[in-house]
Design a protein around this motif. Structure first.
Motif, PDB file in Angstrom:
ATOM      1  N   LEU A  30       0.823  -1.209   0.000  1.00 33.08           N
ATOM      2  CA  LEU A  30       0.000   0.000   0.000  1.00 33.08           C
ATOM      3  C   LEU A  30       0.859   1.262   0.000  1.00 33.08           C
ATOM      4  CD1 LEU A  30      -2.878  -0.835   2.530  1.00 33.08           C
ATOM      5  CD2 LEU A  30      -3.138  -0.374   0.104  1.00 33.08           C
ATOM      6  N   SER A  31       1.944   1.243   0.785  1.00 25.75           N
ATOM      7  CA  SER A  31       2.797   2.424   0.882  1.00 25.75           C
ATOM      8  C   SER A  31       3.514   2.729  -0.427  1.00 25.75           C
ATOM      9  CB  SER A  31       3.830   2.241   1.999  1.00 25.75           C
ATOM     10  OG  SER A  31       4.751   1.209   1.678  1.00 25.75           O
ATOM     11  N   ARG A  32       3.764   1.689  -1.232  1.00 24.38           N
ATOM     12  CA  ARG A  32       4.493   1.883  -2.492  1.00 24.38           C
ATOM     13  C   ARG A  32       3.571   2.108  -3.686  1.00 24.38           C
ATOM     14  NH1 ARG A  32       9.527  -2.486  -2.268  1.00 24.38           N
ATOM     15  NH2 ARG A  32      10.571  -1.561  -0.437  1.00 24.38           N
ATOM     16  N   GLN A  33       2.387   1.468  -3.659  1.00 26.64           N
ATOM     17  CA  GLN A  33       1.506   1.516  -4.812  1.00 26.64           C
ATOM     18  C   GLN A  33       0.456   2.617  -4.723  1.00 26.64           C
ATOM     19  OE1 GLN A  33       1.962  -0.403  -7.518  1.00 26.64           O
ATOM     20  NE2 GLN A  33       3.757  -1.278  -6.493  1.00 26.64           N
ATOM     21  N   GLY A  34       0.163   3.101  -3.508  1.00 27.73           N
ATOM     22  CA  GLY A  34      -0.866   4.125  -3.356  1.00 27.73           C
ATOM     23  C   GLY A  34      -0.490   5.408  -4.066  1.00 27.73           C
ATOM     24  N   THR A  35      -1.416   5.934  -4.886  1.00 31.36           N
ATOM     25  CA  THR A  35      -1.146   7.156  -5.650  1.00 31.36           C
ATOM     26  C   THR A  35      -1.803   8.386  -5.026  1.00 31.36           C
ATOM     27  OG1 THR A  35      -3.056   6.665  -7.068  1.00 31.36           O
ATOM     28  CG2 THR A  35      -0.891   5.885  -7.811  1.00 31.36           C
ATOM     29  N   SER A  36      -2.688   8.178  -4.048  1.00 33.61           N
ATOM     30  CA  SER A  36      -3.349   9.301  -3.393  1.00 33.61           C
ATOM     31  C   SER A  36      -3.267   9.124  -1.882  1.00 33.61           C
ATOM     32  CB  SER A  36      -4.825   9.391  -3.828  1.00 33.61           C
ATOM     33  OG  SER A  36      -5.557   8.294  -3.316  1.00 33.61           O
ATOM     34  N   GLU A  37      -3.581  10.206  -1.174  1.00 36.80           N
ATOM     35  CA  GLU A  37      -3.543  10.157   0.292  1.00 36.80           C
ATOM     36  C   GLU A  37      -4.530   9.130   0.831  1.00 36.80           C
ATOM     37  OE1 GLU A  37      -4.087  13.190   4.112  1.00 36.80           O
ATOM     38  OE2 GLU A  37      -4.289  13.923   2.070  1.00 36.80           O
ATOM     39  N   CYS A  38      -5.678   8.987   0.135  1.00 43.42           N
ATOM     40  CA  CYS A  38      -6.701   8.038   0.584  1.00 43.42           C
ATOM     41  C   CYS A  38      -6.210   6.600   0.459  1.00 43.42           C
ATOM     42  CB  CYS A  38      -7.974   8.199  -0.246  1.00 43.42           C
ATOM     43  SG  CYS A  38      -8.707   9.831  -0.089  1.00 43.42           S
ATOM     44  N   GLU A  39      -5.513   6.305  -0.636  1.00 40.69           N
ATOM     45  CA  GLU A  39      -5.021   4.951  -0.848  1.00 40.69           C
ATOM     46  C   GLU A  39      -3.912   4.604   0.132  1.00 40.69           C
ATOM     47  OE1 GLU A  39      -3.934   5.213  -4.929  1.00 40.69           O
ATOM     48  OE2 GLU A  39      -5.871   4.481  -5.653  1.00 40.69           O
ATOM     49  N   ARG A  40      -3.169   5.626   0.594  1.00 40.86           N
ATOM     50  CA  ARG A  40      -2.064   5.388   1.519  1.00 40.86           C
ATOM     51  C   ARG A  40      -2.482   5.558   2.975  1.00 40.86           C
ATOM     52  NH1 ARG A  40       0.622   8.629  -2.392  1.00 40.86           N
ATOM     53  NH2 ARG A  40       0.407  10.425  -1.012  1.00 40.86           N
ATOM     54  N   PHE A  41      -3.788   5.794   3.193  1.00 39.85           N
ATOM     55  CA  PHE A  41      -4.274   6.094   4.538  1.00 39.85           C
ATOM     56  C   PHE A  41      -4.003   4.968   5.526  1.00 39.85           C
ATOM     57  CE2 PHE A  41      -7.818   5.973   7.633  1.00 39.85           C
ATOM     58  CZ  PHE A  41      -7.545   7.162   8.287  1.00 39.85           C
ATOM     59  N   LEU A  42      -4.108   3.718   5.054  1.00 39.68           N
ATOM     60  CA  LEU A  42      -3.993   2.573   5.954  1.00 39.68           C
ATOM     61  C   LEU A  42      -2.610   1.927   5.972  1.00 39.68           C
ATOM     62  CD1 LEU A  42      -7.407   0.737   5.358  1.00 39.68           C
ATOM     63  CD2 LEU A  42      -6.705   1.972   7.394  1.00 39.68           C
ATOM     64  N   ASP A  43      -1.672   2.425   5.185  1.00 40.75           N
ATOM     65  CA  ASP A  43      -0.402   1.709   5.058  1.00 40.75           C
ATOM     66  C   ASP A  43       0.364   1.635   6.384  1.00 40.75           C
ATOM     67  OD1 ASP A  43       0.199   4.393   5.083  1.00 40.75           O
ATOM     68  OD2 ASP A  43       1.713   4.309   3.499  1.00 40.75           O
ATOM     69  N   ARG A  44       0.482   2.756   7.095  1.00 39.73           N
ATOM     70  CA  ARG A  44       1.232   2.745   8.353  1.00 39.73           C
ATOM     71  C   ARG A  44       0.566   1.894   9.432  1.00 39.73           C
ATOM     72  NH1 ARG A  44       3.452   8.995   8.945  1.00 39.73           N
ATOM     73  NH2 ARG A  44       4.757   8.974   7.058  1.00 39.73           N
ATOM     74  N   PRO A  45      -0.774   2.029   9.646  1.00 41.73           N
ATOM     75  CA  PRO A  45      -1.406   1.137  10.632  1.00 41.73           C
ATOM     76  C   PRO A  45      -1.259  -0.341  10.281  1.00 41.73           C
ATOM     77  CG  PRO A  45      -2.858   2.974  10.127  1.00 41.73           C
ATOM     78  CD  PRO A  45      -1.717   3.053   9.165  1.00 41.73           C
ATOM     79  N   VAL A  46      -1.361  -0.679   9.007  1.00 43.12           N
ATOM     80  CA  VAL A  46      -1.248  -2.085   8.596  1.00 43.12           C
ATOM     81  C   VAL A  46       0.174  -2.590   8.825  1.00 43.12           C
ATOM     82  CG1 VAL A  46      -1.341  -3.673   6.624  1.00 43.12           C
ATOM     83  CG2 VAL A  46      -3.164  -2.007   6.953  1.00 43.12           C
ATOM     84  N   ILE A  47       1.178  -1.767   8.477  1.00 44.72           N
ATOM     85  CA  ILE A  47       2.576  -2.155   8.707  1.00 44.72           C
ATOM     86  C   ILE A  47       2.831  -2.318  10.207  1.00 44.72           C
ATOM     87  CG2 ILE A  47       4.967  -1.347   8.591  1.00 44.72           C
ATOM     88  CD1 ILE A  47       4.287  -0.055   5.899  1.00 44.72           C
ATOM     89  N   ALA A  48       2.331  -1.372  11.008  1.00 47.63           N
ATOM     90  CA  ALA A  48       2.510  -1.450  12.469  1.00 47.63           C
ATOM     91  C   ALA A  48       1.857  -2.710  13.035  1.00 47.63           C
ATOM     92  CB  ALA A  48       1.925  -0.207  13.139  1.00 47.63           C
ATOM     93  N   LEU A  49       0.662  -3.039  12.529  1.00 41.32           N
ATOM     94  CA  LEU A  49      -0.030  -4.247  12.995  1.00 41.32           C
ATOM     95  C   LEU A  49       0.753  -5.498  12.631  1.00 41.32           C
ATOM     96  CD1 LEU A  49      -2.500  -5.664  14.207  1.00 41.32           C
ATOM     97  CD2 LEU A  49      -3.578  -5.545  11.937  1.00 41.32           C
ATOM     98  N   GLY A  50       1.293  -5.537  11.393  1.00 39.99           N
ATOM     99  CA  GLY A  50       2.073  -6.690  10.962  1.00 39.99           C
ATOM    100  C   GLY A  50       3.321  -6.891  11.803  1.00 39.99           C
ATOM    101  N   VAL A  51       4.046  -5.789  12.074  1.00 42.10           N
ATOM    102  CA  VAL A  51       5.261  -5.867  12.889  1.00 42.10           C
ATOM    103  C   VAL A  51       4.918  -6.282  14.317  1.00 42.10           C
ATOM    104  CG1 VAL A  51       7.156  -4.525  13.874  1.00 42.10           C
ATOM    105  CG2 VAL A  51       6.525  -4.201  11.474  1.00 42.10           C
ATOM    106  N   PHE A  52       3.852  -5.712  14.866  1.00 38.09           N
ATOM    107  CA  PHE A  52       3.424  -6.038  16.237  1.00 38.09           C
ATOM    108  C   PHE A  52       3.093  -7.524  16.365  1.00 38.09           C
ATOM    109  CE2 PHE A  52      -0.142  -6.660  19.196  1.00 38.09           C
ATOM    110  CZ  PHE A  52       0.445  -6.250  20.377  1.00 38.09           C
ATOM    111  N   LEU A  53       2.285  -8.031  15.447  1.00 35.89           N
ATOM    112  CA  LEU A  53       1.912  -9.448  15.491  1.00 35.89           C
ATOM    113  C   LEU A  53       3.128 -10.348  15.341  1.00 35.89           C
ATOM    114  CD1 LEU A  53      -1.385  -9.524  13.367  1.00 35.89           C
ATOM    115  CD2 LEU A  53      -1.159  -9.771  15.838  1.00 35.89           C
ATOM    116  N   MET A  54       4.058  -9.950  14.476  1.00 40.43           N
ATOM    117  CA  MET A  54       5.256 -10.763  14.234  1.00 40.43           C
ATOM    118  C   MET A  54       6.119 -10.842  15.499  1.00 40.43           C
ATOM    119  SD  MET A  54       8.013 -10.372  11.105  1.00 40.43           S
ATOM    120  CE  MET A  54       6.762 -10.795   9.886  1.00 40.43           C
ATOM    121  N   ILE A  55       6.340  -9.706  16.155  1.00 38.42           N
ATOM    122  CA  ILE A  55       7.188  -9.674  17.349  1.00 38.42           C
ATOM    123  C   ILE A  55       6.537 -10.430  18.508  1.00 38.42           C
ATOM    124  CG2 ILE A  55       8.178  -8.161  19.112  1.00 38.42           C
ATOM    125  CD1 ILE A  55       8.564  -6.050  16.923  1.00 38.42           C
ATOM    126  N   VAL A  56       5.244 -10.171  18.734  1.00 38.98           N
ATOM    127  CA  VAL A  56       4.545 -10.822  19.853  1.00 38.98           C
ATOM    128  C   VAL A  56       4.461 -12.326  19.636  1.00 38.98           C
ATOM    129  CG1 VAL A  56       2.335 -11.003  21.063  1.00 38.98           C
ATOM    130  CG2 VAL A  56       3.237  -8.761  20.471  1.00 38.98           C
TER     131      VAL A  56
END
Length: 269
Positions: A30-56
């Motif tokens: 999402l962070s690389r392919q999103g062309t607008s602010e709306c498309e990139r809106f969820l990229d950081r929360p999704v990345i944070a969730l993925g990293v959190f789940l992986m570490i825990v």
């Protein structure tokens, strides 16, 4: 022999670790392919969730299977905080979505929405210019109003339009309020007429496709009705997820106790 609770915690966290990989990959995409602010809106929360789940999940997996007590303790602490946070959010979600509903109109297939009917906390969020400018941009990018004239019928009659079942956002953002008594031309084109209505949305309406009623209180109310519906669904899922987390937490506590007993046995043979 490795005890059952340790095995269960290990298996559950291994599955969680596998799930975290596509979640993290999706956030990066999402962070690389999103062309607008709306498309990139969820990229950081999704990345944070993925990293959190992986570490825990790694902490729980290593702590249970390799009998590392301090890692399992950290895992249980995070799980406890997550359960507490999820419980508070679920109560909050039910509280702020308890108010508000669309108003049914006679001889209309759609409802109309008033901002004042919804939770004060939600109203403050959409009344913030900073928040609403971003939301309005996303609504415009989504072409939610263009879909009204792209359904195979370029210009339905006024009676056919009144009979249509519109979504809350379409009703609030894509047409003027019925009490304005504007003259219908097309679903997104209305001729302004003199009105005695005190509804401020009547002055906010504009036939410009980028304006329409995106600045109206009814548009904000339509969005809140969507949020209310979605949050209620999320709150119900949260209850189910909470029960699952409590079961996993209980199993984890058993595994932690096993680790302490085994470590004590090795220390004092």
């Amino acid at each position: 022999m490795v005890r059952i609770s340790n095995n269960l915690v290990g298996i559950l966290n291994f599955v969680t670790f596998l799930l975290s990989i596509p979640i993290l990959a999706g956030g990066i995409w999402l962070s690389r392919q999103g062309t607008s602010e709306c498309e990139r809106f969820l990229d950081r929360p999704v990345i944070a969730l993925g990293v959190f789940l992986m570490i825990v999940s790694l902490a729980g997996l290593i702590g249970a299977c390799c009998r590392v007590s301090w890692l399992l303790w950290v895992y249980l602490l995070v799980m406890f905080l997550l359960i507490l946070l999820l419980f508070c959010f679920t109560i909050f979600a039910f509280a702020v979505t308890n108010k508000g509903a669309g108003k049914a109109l006679s001889d209309r297939g759609y409802k109309e929405y008033r901002l004042g009917d919804y939770s004060g906390w939600l109203q403050k969020r959409v009344n913030s210019d900073r928040n609403w400018n971003k939301i309005r941009s996303c609504l415009q990018d989504s072409k939610v109003c263009k879909s009204l004239i792209d359904d195979g019928s370029e210009n339905p009659s006024v009676n056919a339009f009144y009979a249509r079942h519109l979504s809350a956002i379409q009703s609030g953002c894509c047409k003027p309020s019925d009490e304005c008594n504007f003259t219908y031309v097309t679903p997104t084109n209305w001729t302004k007429t003199a009105t005695t209505s005190s509804n401020r949305d009547c002055n906010a309406w504009d036939n410009d496709p980028n304006t329409l009623c995106f600045n109206c209180e009814s548009c904000k109310a339509g969005l809140l009705d969507n949020i209310k519906s979605d949050w209620k669904k999320v709150a119900v899922l949260n209850v189910i997820f909470l029960v699952f987390l409590i079961i996993v937490y209980t199993i984890g506590c058993c595994a932690f106790r096993n680790n302490r007993e085994d470590n004590s046995w090795k220390r004092y043979p």
